[in-house]
Structure formats: C-alpha cells, structure tokens
Design a protein around this motif. Sequence first.
Motif, PDB file in Angstrom:
ATOM      1  N   LYS A 180     -10.006  38.741  -8.907  1.00  0.00           N
ATOM      2  CA  LYS A 180      -8.928  39.086  -7.980  1.00  0.00           C
ATOM      3  C   LYS A 180      -7.707  38.217  -8.190  1.00  0.00           C
ATOM      4  O   LYS A 180      -6.582  38.702  -8.127  1.00  0.00           O
ATOM      5  CB  LYS A 180      -9.419  38.951  -6.529  1.00  0.00           C
ATOM      6  N   TRP A 181      -7.888  36.946  -8.381  1.00  0.00           N
ATOM      7  CA  TRP A 181      -6.768  36.056  -8.695  1.00  0.00           C
ATOM      8  C   TRP A 181      -7.279  34.778  -9.328  1.00  0.00           C
ATOM      9  O   TRP A 181      -8.475  34.474  -9.262  1.00  0.00           O
ATOM     10  CB  TRP A 181      -5.884  35.767  -7.479  1.00  0.00           C
ATOM     11  N   ARG A 182      -6.330  34.039  -9.954  1.00  0.00           N
ATOM     12  CA  ARG A 182      -6.648  32.718 -10.516  1.00  0.00           C
ATOM     13  C   ARG A 182      -5.458  31.816 -10.273  1.00  0.00           C
ATOM     14  O   ARG A 182      -4.318  32.212 -10.505  1.00  0.00           O
ATOM     15  CB  ARG A 182      -6.931  32.839 -12.011  1.00  0.00           C
ATOM     16  N   TRP A 183      -5.708  30.613  -9.798  1.00  0.00           N
ATOM     17  CA  TRP A 183      -4.630  29.637  -9.607  1.00  0.00           C
ATOM     18  C   TRP A 183      -4.926  28.402 -10.456  1.00  0.00           C
ATOM     19  O   TRP A 183      -5.999  27.811 -10.335  1.00  0.00           O
ATOM     20  CB  TRP A 183      -4.484  29.249  -8.135  1.00  0.00           C
ATOM     21  N   PHE A 184      -3.983  28.050 -11.347  1.00  0.00           N
ATOM     22  CA  PHE A 184      -4.147  26.851 -12.174  1.00  0.00           C
ATOM     23  C   PHE A 184      -3.647  25.637 -11.412  1.00  0.00           C
ATOM     24  O   PHE A 184      -2.658  25.703 -10.692  1.00  0.00           O
ATOM     25  CB  PHE A 184      -3.376  27.005 -13.488  1.00  0.00           C
ATOM     26  N   VAL A 185      -4.320  24.524 -11.608  1.00  0.00           N
ATOM     27  CA  VAL A 185      -3.996  23.301 -10.879  1.00  0.00           C
ATOM     28  C   VAL A 185      -2.848  22.540 -11.545  1.00  0.00           C
ATOM     29  O   VAL A 185      -2.038  21.912 -10.872  1.00  0.00           O
ATOM     30  CB  VAL A 185      -5.252  22.396 -10.778  1.00  0.00           C
ATOM     31  N   VAL A 186      -2.791  22.598 -12.866  1.00  0.00           N
ATOM     32  CA  VAL A 186      -1.763  21.851 -13.610  1.00  0.00           C
ATOM     33  C   VAL A 186      -1.126  22.791 -14.635  1.00  0.00           C
ATOM     34  O   VAL A 186      -1.719  23.802 -15.007  1.00  0.00           O
ATOM     35  CB  VAL A 186      -2.375  20.619 -14.337  1.00  0.00           C
ATOM     36  N   PRO A 187       0.092  22.469 -15.091  1.00  0.00           N
ATOM     37  CA  PRO A 187       0.739  23.344 -16.075  1.00  0.00           C
ATOM     38  C   PRO A 187       0.021  23.323 -17.422  1.00  0.00           C
ATOM     39  O   PRO A 187      -0.641  22.348 -17.761  1.00  0.00           O
ATOM     40  CB  PRO A 187       2.149  22.760 -16.206  1.00  0.00           C
ATOM     41  N   GLY A 188       0.173  24.397 -18.158  1.00  0.00           N
ATOM     42  CA  GLY A 188      -0.504  24.529 -19.446  1.00  0.00           C
ATOM     43  C   GLY A 188       0.445  24.377 -20.625  1.00  0.00           C
ATOM     44  O   GLY A 188       1.502  23.740 -20.525  1.00  0.00           O
ATOM     45  N   ASP A 189       0.058  24.989 -21.720  1.00  0.00           N
ATOM     46  CA  ASP A 189       0.802  24.941 -22.979  1.00  0.00           C
ATOM     47  C   ASP A 189       2.230  25.479 -22.770  1.00  0.00           C
ATOM     48  O   ASP A 189       2.410  26.633 -22.381  1.00  0.00           O
ATOM     49  CB  ASP A 189       0.021  25.807 -23.980  1.00  0.00           C
TER      50      ASP A 189
ATOM     51  N   TRP B 202      -0.988  19.068 -22.351  1.00  0.00           N
ATOM     52  CA  TRP B 202      -1.751  20.318 -22.435  1.00  0.00           C
ATOM     53  C   TRP B 202      -2.829  20.261 -23.502  1.00  0.00           C
ATOM     54  O   TRP B 202      -3.826  20.946 -23.421  1.00  0.00           O
ATOM     55  CB  TRP B 202      -0.799  21.511 -22.673  1.00  0.00           C
ATOM     56  N   GLU B 203      -2.621  19.379 -24.502  1.00  0.00           N
ATOM     57  CA  GLU B 203      -3.661  19.265 -25.535  1.00  0.00           C
ATOM     58  C   GLU B 203      -4.946  18.693 -24.942  1.00  0.00           C
ATOM     59  O   GLU B 203      -6.038  19.090 -25.335  1.00  0.00           O
ATOM     60  CB  GLU B 203      -3.172  18.371 -26.679  1.00  0.00           C
ATOM     61  N   ALA B 204      -4.794  17.745 -24.025  1.00  0.00           N
ATOM     62  CA  ALA B 204      -5.971  17.176 -23.350  1.00  0.00           C
ATOM     63  C   ALA B 204      -6.221  17.871 -22.013  1.00  0.00           C
ATOM     64  O   ALA B 204      -6.933  17.363 -21.156  1.00  0.00           O
ATOM     65  CB  ALA B 204      -5.797  15.674 -23.146  1.00  0.00           C
ATOM     66  N   GLY B 205      -5.621  19.025 -21.825  1.00  0.00           N
ATOM     67  CA  GLY B 205      -5.933  19.869 -20.668  1.00  0.00           C
ATOM     68  C   GLY B 205      -5.181  19.523 -19.399  1.00  0.00           C
ATOM     69  O   GLY B 205      -4.938  20.384 -18.571  1.00  0.00           O
TER      70      GLY B 205
END
Length: 688
Positions: free
Chosen positions: A215-224, A248-251
């Motif tokens: 239904k949805w996904r929320w990311f906690v921190v910014p990505g690539d 972002w390389e280490a997530g």
Amino acid sequence: MGAPIAQAQATDPGTQARLAATQRVDSNFIRTNGAGKTADWPSYGLDYAETRFSKLDQVNAGNVKQLGLAWSYNLESTRGVEATPLVVDGIMYVTASWSVVHAIDTRTGQKLWTFDPKVDKTKAYKGCCDVVNRGVAIYEGKVYFGAFDGRLIALDAATGKMIWEKNTVEGQKGAYSITGAPRVIKGKVVIGNSGAEYGVRGFVTAYDAKTGAQKWRWFVVPGDPSKPLEDASMAKAVKTWDPSGKYWEAGGGGTAWDSITYDPELNLMYVGTGNGSPWSHKLRSPKGGDNLYLSSIVAINPDTGKYVWHYQETPGDNWDYTATQPMILANLKIEGKSRKVIMHAPKNGFFFVIDRTNGKFISAKNFVPVNWATGYDKNGRPIEVPAARDGSKPYDAIPGPYGAHNWQSMSFNPQTGLAYFPSQHIPINLMDDKDWKFDQAAPAKPQSGTGWNTAKLLNVEQPKSKLAGRLVAWDPVAQKEAWGVDYGAPSNGGTLTTAGNLVFQGTADGRMVAYNAKSGEKLWEAPTGTGVLAAPVTYLVDGKQYVSVAVGWGGNYGIAQRHTDTLAPGTVYTFAVGGTAKMPDYVQKKADKLVQGVKYDPAKAELGTYLYVEHCLACHGVPAVNNGGTVPNLGYLDPAYIENLDKFILKGPATERGMPDFTGKLSMGDIDALKAFIQGTADAVRPK
Ligand SMILES: O=C(O)c1cc(C(=O)O)c2c(n1)C(=O)C(=O)c1cc(C(=O)O)[nH]c1-2
Ligand SMILES: [Ca+2]
C-alpha cells in the motif's frame, strides 16, 4: 507438560471456535482493549498506545505470593526469545528464535500448531543481534509475523497454514533482516526492518492485510542522489546530509526495527527510527548536519504513508543511539494541563516526553549517568559535550552502543503515574576508524568479516565504566526516578504493569519477579532456568487471570555472555494463583574450564588478535573473559576444539546454525594465529 502434540486439538469444536475468535480482532478491538477489561492481549503492547497496563486485578499485591506455575511449554529453541505472546480467547500466539510461530491452548499448555518459515540458517550472521523475533500481530482471523530473512507472512490463525508472503526487502541492496513484530492499523500490516550495522537504508512498508498487496512505503533517510527523491519528506531530509560522505553507499541507516504505535483519534502512526550507517557521523556526513530522520520519532499518516512531523532525539547520531525503543502514548497532566504525549526512553539515556499531536518537545531528563550531553534546551536540542564527537581518541561512551535502554518493553501504570523499564550500561570504548571504507573486510575492524560497517573501532582502550542493570520506575511528569532496583547484570527483561498494583519483570539472572508498583517492594519471584528478555503478559481465560512470559536468553548481549548457571530451552511459563505444575528440569551448565594445552606460537598471537576482532568477537565475546551466552566462548572449550579449529571455521558444522563459513577468507596460517590468541588469552587469565 509432556511432549507437545502437533495439531492435537485443532479438530475439537471448542478449540476451533476459540481459534476463530481472532476474527473479531480488528482496529476497533485493539483500540478499545486497553480501555476495556483487557481479557485478551491482542496486540504487541496490549493496545495501540502500547501501555502494557492491564486493568486485570484478580492477581494483585495482596495475593501475588500465591502465584504458582500453571504450565510450561517448550519452544524447542536454544537462541534468544524476545516475543510478547498474544492471547485471544485463551489461544496464545508466540514466536521463538528463527521466527518460528507457535499456537498454544492456554487451557492445557498444549501445542495447537506451529509454523516454521524455514529461514536459511546459514545467513544468520547477516543480522547484528541473534536470530530473535519479537512476536506476531493478529487481525481478522490471521496471524502476521516478520521472518528473519525479510519476509512478511500471513497465516490462518485457526490452522497455521500460510495465506500469503511478501519479501519486504526485495530489490534493496544490503543485509536486511526483520526481528520486530508487525502492527496492523486499519487493515494494513506495517513492518520495518533491521541492518543499520551492515550498510542498509531503513524504511517502513504497509501491506493490505487481506491480500498482501503493498500500500505504501516510507524511507527513513535519503537514498542514491542519482535517483529521484521519493517524497517531500526526503527533500527536507536530504538537506541535512553531506553528499561528500557518499552516505547512500553505506545505506545511511535509520532502520525502524522495533517500535510502532498509533493514535486512532489523531490518525497518526508513530515510528521509532534507528542509528546511522555507518555509526561515525564524520564519515557518513563529513560537514555535519542532523541527518534526518535518524534517531527520531516520526509521525506518519497510516492511510497514505505520508510524513507528518518528526522529533529527532539524537541529531547527527554518532554512537548507535537508536530511537527504536518502545514508545508509550498516554495523557499526562503537565503544569495543570492534560497533554497527549509520547513517553520514550531510547538508547541515548534521556527520558523524553513529547506532544504527540505535533511533535513538540515537552521535557527530557537523563535516567542513567550520561557523558555525551548535559541536557536538552527548551527547543528540544541536546546540549552536547564536545569530547563525545571528537572521535580521534578512544572514548568511553556512556551510554554505550548497547544503549541505556534497549528494545525491552516499557509499561506505564496510570494509577501510579509511573513508567517501568530496564536501564543498563554495557561498557564500550569507541574511536573513529579513519581508514574505513564501505564493505572493506580487514583485520582489527570489528566484524568487518561479516559485512559490519560501523566505521568505529571498539575497545581500543579498556572502558573504565562498569556493567550495570536496573529496573527503573520513572515519574514522567516530575522527570525523576520514583524507585529502582539494582541488578548485577544488564539486559534484563521488559515489564508488565497491572491494576493489581503490580509490576512483573524477568531478569538476566533467570527469575520472574513481581514488585509493588507504587513502592517497588519485591513481592514474589520464580526461577526461569535461563535469563529473561521479553515482557510478561496477562489475560483472562474462563474468568481466571494468568500471567505468561516467553523466556530464552540471547539477543545482542546474551549471545556472548550469560548470568545463569543453568541452561534452558526457549520456554513459555504461565503462572496463576494456586498453580502447582512442576518446573521443568534444567541442565546445569558444566563449570567453565579454561582451554589448556593447545600448542601455539606466541609470535602469532598479535595477528590472531586482529583476526579475532574482525571475525569472531561480536558473537563469541572475548575468550576466557566473557563466559559465553547462546554461542560458546572459545576460551572455555575442550582443547580438541581449538586444536581442530580449521574443521569448525572452514565449512564447519556451525555454518548450519548461522556461523559464517571462512573458506577462502582465513588461511591455515590465520587459523594458527587465532589458536595462538585463544590459548594465549586463556593462559594469561589463568590464576597462577
Ligand atoms: O540497526 C539495526 O538495524 C538494529 C537492529 C537490531 C535488531 O533488529 O535486533 C538491533 C540493533 N540495531 C541494535 O542496535 C541493538 O542494540 C539491538 C539489540 C537487539 C536485541 O535483539 O537484543 N537487537 C538490536
Ligand atoms: Ca543498530
């Protein structure tokens, strides 16, 4: 109880009806449970507010001394058990190690069904903190749980048969796992994940409870940054990170691996977020920045998954100070006004009271000694001690990365106005690892051989602080301890509080204890054979009150150290007034005998130390200094094991239980060096 009988009573019409009782469990049922008689325990923290306060008072400060064992049930596991059992109409649903689900008839203590998701055990080392699971969710006849390997699984509550499964981490890079319990809010199953010690990007996902559709996904921190930002909250967050750190390389981390609460009136869901990946703020984000939304409480609209507000407890986390610890929603009278608050005692050692309507800071006070901040200013920003961020010198972090309080459940009793939780200190000395590179395995970099990526060197110096563990009864309005009980050991169990003026807690030294909730006086205790981590629950069956706890030592601390002399498998104990069942027999642990006589070349001990830190330390502990928890300490083995170390390290029998296979990573020369370190350390500590 005798041997469990698989599917024993599943055909009995009474039992069938009781299993079907889970059909009634929906958002309204969970919501009103805490407000009602709490005959059942239908959700992780009892209800959405997760107070773990039961209105039941048949068992009370007056008669708790008469509690006896009603039955015990063998979960057939030997690793950590962290689950809160759910109980609906007398049927208990509980998880053991390796994410195995058990349905138990509490009237008899007999097994109704089990479901084993058959997690690939050879991958257990991809989780930081033992193959634990904190329990299931129940909703409209289904049982939901997260498997260690990242799957979310829906079972038919009546039969234990799988209805659907979803790989919640599909397409993401890095070593993800799941240890937390799902929550179901308005027909959506919400689940986060783990892995911020291994280079992952945290997120929370909601799935349709009936079909499993996302239904949805929320990311906690910014990505690539080469990919578009997912939403407005990421556009806000990205400004608080320095891209020269290539985080972002280490997530980036922020894994929401445990606490989720919900306020139905405000229609806000609250998520506790995790530490930075890597831990070192300087390496992750060299020019500084708060690194949103690490170590925060984030309010989310459960219908859309949209960010609403956040409060960050540890800006620019640098010490593994997760804010994933259990949150409690309550109304408190503060300066004459009733306030809707969240209470929170995260790893960083401060007890927070924040306004849950808007995320505004109300107050924070340290509940243990801390050396990273002197307090919080009126805007809710920590007043930091600069030395805590220096990183160029060894620093005895207080609290350490194990946290002043970890995931162990907190409870809040409105009759006493007190919150109950275990505090602890586990000494660790930290220093930034300047030569760190993402995913680089190298000697002396702790656990880098397993993909561990924290960019911190551990215990470059012996920490000067001491182990501590305490049960804290905290007054959240006055922001001070009302009473406390010191334990010899850290990593004690979560708590339950009741209208019978009681607090129940299991301990690391293998006891289940009841205290007077007002005064802290100890009223009752029973042995549990092994250390307790999970919180007890209470419920009514056919009008009678029971108290149950799922026991099994392990977790991040218990994997390498223990505080009991007996060993017991994962076990559910159920107590009732007048209970007369016999406790199971425990195996007495053989007296620890230092390994002796293994031939070794002392010149190799130094290399052995470096290799041991890289590959062995987190699970096996320091040889002959720690005493072994769920995983043996190598300083106390029969010499034949150490002499034949290659047979265990290279495609050895323990790979089936999750130990990494070091074939191609460690040479016979390296293994000789490990032997020199292990036998050398044992010889050094042996009393002369
Ligand atoms: O960063 C993460 O993703 C993550 C996950 C987990 C986990 O899932 O158990 C723990 C931690 N961190 C952690 O920092 C920690 O202290 C911890 C203790 C335990 C435990 O079960 O005893 N898990 C975890
Ligand atoms: Ca962590």
